[in-house]
Write a protein that holds these residues in place. Structure first.
Motif, PDB file in Angstrom:
ATOM      1  N   SER A  45       0.945  -1.224   0.224  1.00 33.92           N
ATOM      2  CA  SER A  45       0.124  -0.114  -0.039  1.00 33.92           C
ATOM      3  C   SER A  45       0.913   1.227   0.000  1.00 33.92           C
ATOM      4  CB  SER A  45      -1.032  -0.013   1.320  1.00 33.92           C
ATOM      5  OG  SER A  45      -1.602   1.096   1.316  1.00 33.92           O
ATOM      6  N   ALA A  46       1.916   1.027   0.875  1.00 29.34           N
ATOM      7  CA  ALA A  46       2.922   2.563   0.875  1.00 29.34           C
ATOM      8  C   ALA A  46       3.770   2.685  -0.573  1.00 29.34           C
ATOM      9  CB  ALA A  46       4.099   2.031   1.982  1.00 29.34           C
ATOM     10  N   LEU A  47       3.842   1.407  -1.216  1.00 31.53           N
ATOM     11  CA  LEU A  47       4.363   1.727  -2.598  1.00 31.53           C
ATOM     12  C   LEU A  47       3.620   2.164  -3.657  1.00 31.53           C
ATOM     13  CD1 LEU A  47       6.971  -1.726  -2.662  1.00 31.53           C
ATOM     14  CD2 LEU A  47       7.524   0.874  -2.350  1.00 31.53           C
ATOM     15  N   ARG A  48       2.325   1.904  -3.397  1.00 27.29           N
ATOM     16  CA  ARG A  48       1.486   2.559  -4.344  1.00 27.29           C
ATOM     17  C   ARG A  48       1.391   3.945  -4.098  1.00 27.29           C
ATOM     18  NH1 ARG A  48      -4.474   0.427  -3.848  1.00 27.29           N
ATOM     19  NH2 ARG A  48      -4.659   2.051  -5.422  1.00 27.29           N
ATOM     20  N   ALA A  49       1.249   4.370  -2.946  1.00 29.81           N
ATOM     21  CA  ALA A  49       1.577   5.815  -2.406  1.00 29.81           C
ATOM     22  C   ALA A  49       2.611   6.413  -2.873  1.00 29.81           C
ATOM     23  CB  ALA A  49       1.468   5.866  -0.808  1.00 29.81           C
ATOM     24  N   VAL A  50       3.825   5.897  -2.915  1.00 29.59           N
ATOM     25  CA  VAL A  50       5.025   6.488  -3.459  1.00 29.59           C
ATOM     26  C   VAL A  50       4.963   6.816  -4.938  1.00 29.59           C
ATOM     27  CG1 VAL A  50       7.287   5.656  -4.187  1.00 29.59           C
ATOM     28  CG2 VAL A  50       6.651   5.270  -1.828  1.00 29.59           C
ATOM     29  N   GLU A  51       4.335   5.787  -5.608  1.00 33.00           N
ATOM     30  CA  GLU A  51       3.743   6.125  -7.130  1.00 33.00           C
ATOM     31  C   GLU A  51       2.996   7.091  -7.384  1.00 33.00           C
ATOM     32  OE1 GLU A  51       2.330   2.210  -8.507  1.00 33.00           O
ATOM     33  OE2 GLU A  51       4.350   1.204  -8.442  1.00 33.00           O
ATOM     34  N   THR A  52       2.176   7.421  -6.662  1.00 31.67           N
ATOM     35  CA  THR A  52       1.361   8.476  -6.621  1.00 31.67           C
ATOM     36  C   THR A  52       1.812   9.610  -6.313  1.00 31.67           C
ATOM     37  OG1 THR A  52      -0.915   7.047  -6.317  1.00 31.67           O
ATOM     38  CG2 THR A  52      -0.994   9.512  -5.761  1.00 31.67           C
ATOM     39  N   ALA A  53       2.646   9.523  -5.249  1.00 35.63           N
ATOM     40  CA  ALA A  53       3.324  10.809  -4.729  1.00 35.63           C
ATOM     41  C   ALA A  53       4.426  11.370  -5.728  1.00 35.63           C
ATOM     42  CB  ALA A  53       4.145  10.732  -3.385  1.00 35.63           C
ATOM     43  N   ALA A  54       5.112  10.421  -6.400  1.00 37.74           N
ATOM     44  CA  ALA A  54       6.062  10.823  -7.439  1.00 37.74           C
ATOM     45  C   ALA A  54       5.184  11.474  -8.614  1.00 37.74           C
ATOM     46  CB  ALA A  54       6.862   9.544  -8.092  1.00 37.74           C
ATOM     47  N   GLN A  55       4.057  11.101  -8.962  1.00 36.28           N
ATOM     48  CA  GLN A  55       3.352  11.472 -10.128  1.00 36.28           C
ATOM     49  C   GLN A  55       2.756  12.989  -9.801  1.00 36.28           C
ATOM     50  OE1 GLN A  55       0.506   8.420 -10.569  1.00 36.28           O
ATOM     51  NE2 GLN A  55       1.998   7.111 -11.566  1.00 36.28           N
ATOM     52  N   GLU A  56       2.195  12.988  -8.394  1.00 35.99           N
ATOM     53  CA  GLU A  56       2.061  14.468  -8.036  1.00 35.99           C
ATOM     54  C   GLU A  56       3.036  15.501  -8.236  1.00 35.99           C
ATOM     55  OE1 GLU A  56      -0.860  15.952  -6.684  1.00 35.99           O
ATOM     56  OE2 GLU A  56      -1.931  14.163  -7.598  1.00 35.99           O
TER      57      GLU A  56
END
Length: 316
Positions: A45-56
């Motif tokens: 779940s945290a790695l999914r958040a990392v991907e989203t944060a990088a895109q943001e």
């Protein structure tokens, strides 16, 4: 104690990219400095958040800070490798591995973003809430490594949405590259920040903004409104609430396509149904009618637990 991973040699600046003053790349609220913060704990779940944060961070021309809250020193347990284990073992090395993996994932998603990683001693909520004071956006997964099977959303995500000093994006449900940015509109005095955030997200994503305002002729048996106003009169007034909530941000961003949707029904089920086709839903922390002492309203809590896409909660 803070440990920062060394990534200074391959950082990339964003001098040529215009930053949005209302998005994560701009000055943001409360002195934020163009930084997206993502909390990691080694979970998927945290790695999914990392991907989203990088895109943001890439979309808004912001830096990305990957943070792992290292709680073990507070418990006074050995942090180094065991005498009976491999030399590279131990809790501190595990923490470093969590950060390194997350930083690598972020760079793979957004190679041009300035990414740093940190290990900060403390429990997750305190660490992330404190660091949110110098961030424009905090991104977390919906459930962490310590989540119990029956929980729909992690306690850190819920508490952070209530206490962070900047908007909080919780990555949950299905992530869609298409679909509108869904904005929950209630016309409350504290919702302006959520409206601005939603417009900034729609602009950065090249998406339509779907502004939804749910209304009902009566809130219950004790509500006298239907005795003095007809349904169409109430609907007209709620339409003006919707238009008024969007007016300033829409004038500031005429290039963002906006669809207004005035829906007769209860707010929570209406928004949860609309989230099925959205790429992001944005809501204020508290809406009209909330009790003064509540930091997080019932609608935002329902979205955090049940929305079918990522949810951003913005405190006014």
């Amino acid at each position: 104690m803070t440990e920062r991973t060394g990534h200074g040699d391959d950082r990339h600046g964003h001098a040529g990219q215009e930053q949005d003053p209302h998005g994560p790349g701009g000055n943001g609220r409360d002195g934020a400095r163009g930084q997206v913060l993502v909390g990691v704990d080694g979970s998927e779940s945290a790695l999914r958040a990392v991907e989203t944060a990088a895109q943001e961070a890439r979309s808004h021309g912001a830096r990305l800070s990957v943070v792992h809250a290292f709680v073990w020193p507070l418990l006074h347990v050995p942090l180094g490798p065991s005498a009976y284990g491999p030399p590279g073992g131990g809790l501190r090395q595990q923490a470093q591995d969590v950060v390194d993996t997350a930083v690598a994932r972020a760079r793979a998603c957004a190679p041009d973003v300035d990414v740093t990683g940190e290990i900060i001693e403390g429990e997750p909520l305190t660490v992330l809430a404190t660091r949110s004071r110098s961030a424009a956006l905090v991104v977390v997964g919906s459930r962490g490594a310590g989540a119990f099977t029956g929980l729909l959303v992690g306690s850190v995500a819920v508490h952070l949405a209530a206490h962070a000093a900047c908007p909080v994006l919780v990555v949950r449900g299905r992530e869609r590259p298409s679909g509108p940015v869904l904005l929950a509109v209630d016309g409350s005095a504290g919702s302006d920040a959520a409206v601005e955030f939603a417009f900034a997200e729609a602009a950065a994503r090249g998406a339509e903004l779907l502004a939804v305002h749910a209304w009902a002729p009566s809130t219950g048996p004790a509500d006298p409104t239907p005795l003095f106003h007809g349904t169409e009169e109430i609907r007209g007034e709620e339409g003006r609430v919707l238009d008024g909530a969007l007016a300033v941000a829409e004038a500031r961003r005429p290039g963002v396509p906006v669809e207004r949707r005035l829906v007769r029904g209860r707010t929570r089920p209406v928004l949860l149904a609309e989230s099925a086709g959205a790429q992001l839903v944005v809501a204020g922390a508290r809406g009209r009618g909330g009790f003064a002492g509540l930091l997080l309203g019932s609608v935002s809590q329902a979205l955090l637990h049940h929305a079918e896409c990522p949810v951003a909660v913005v405190r006014g």
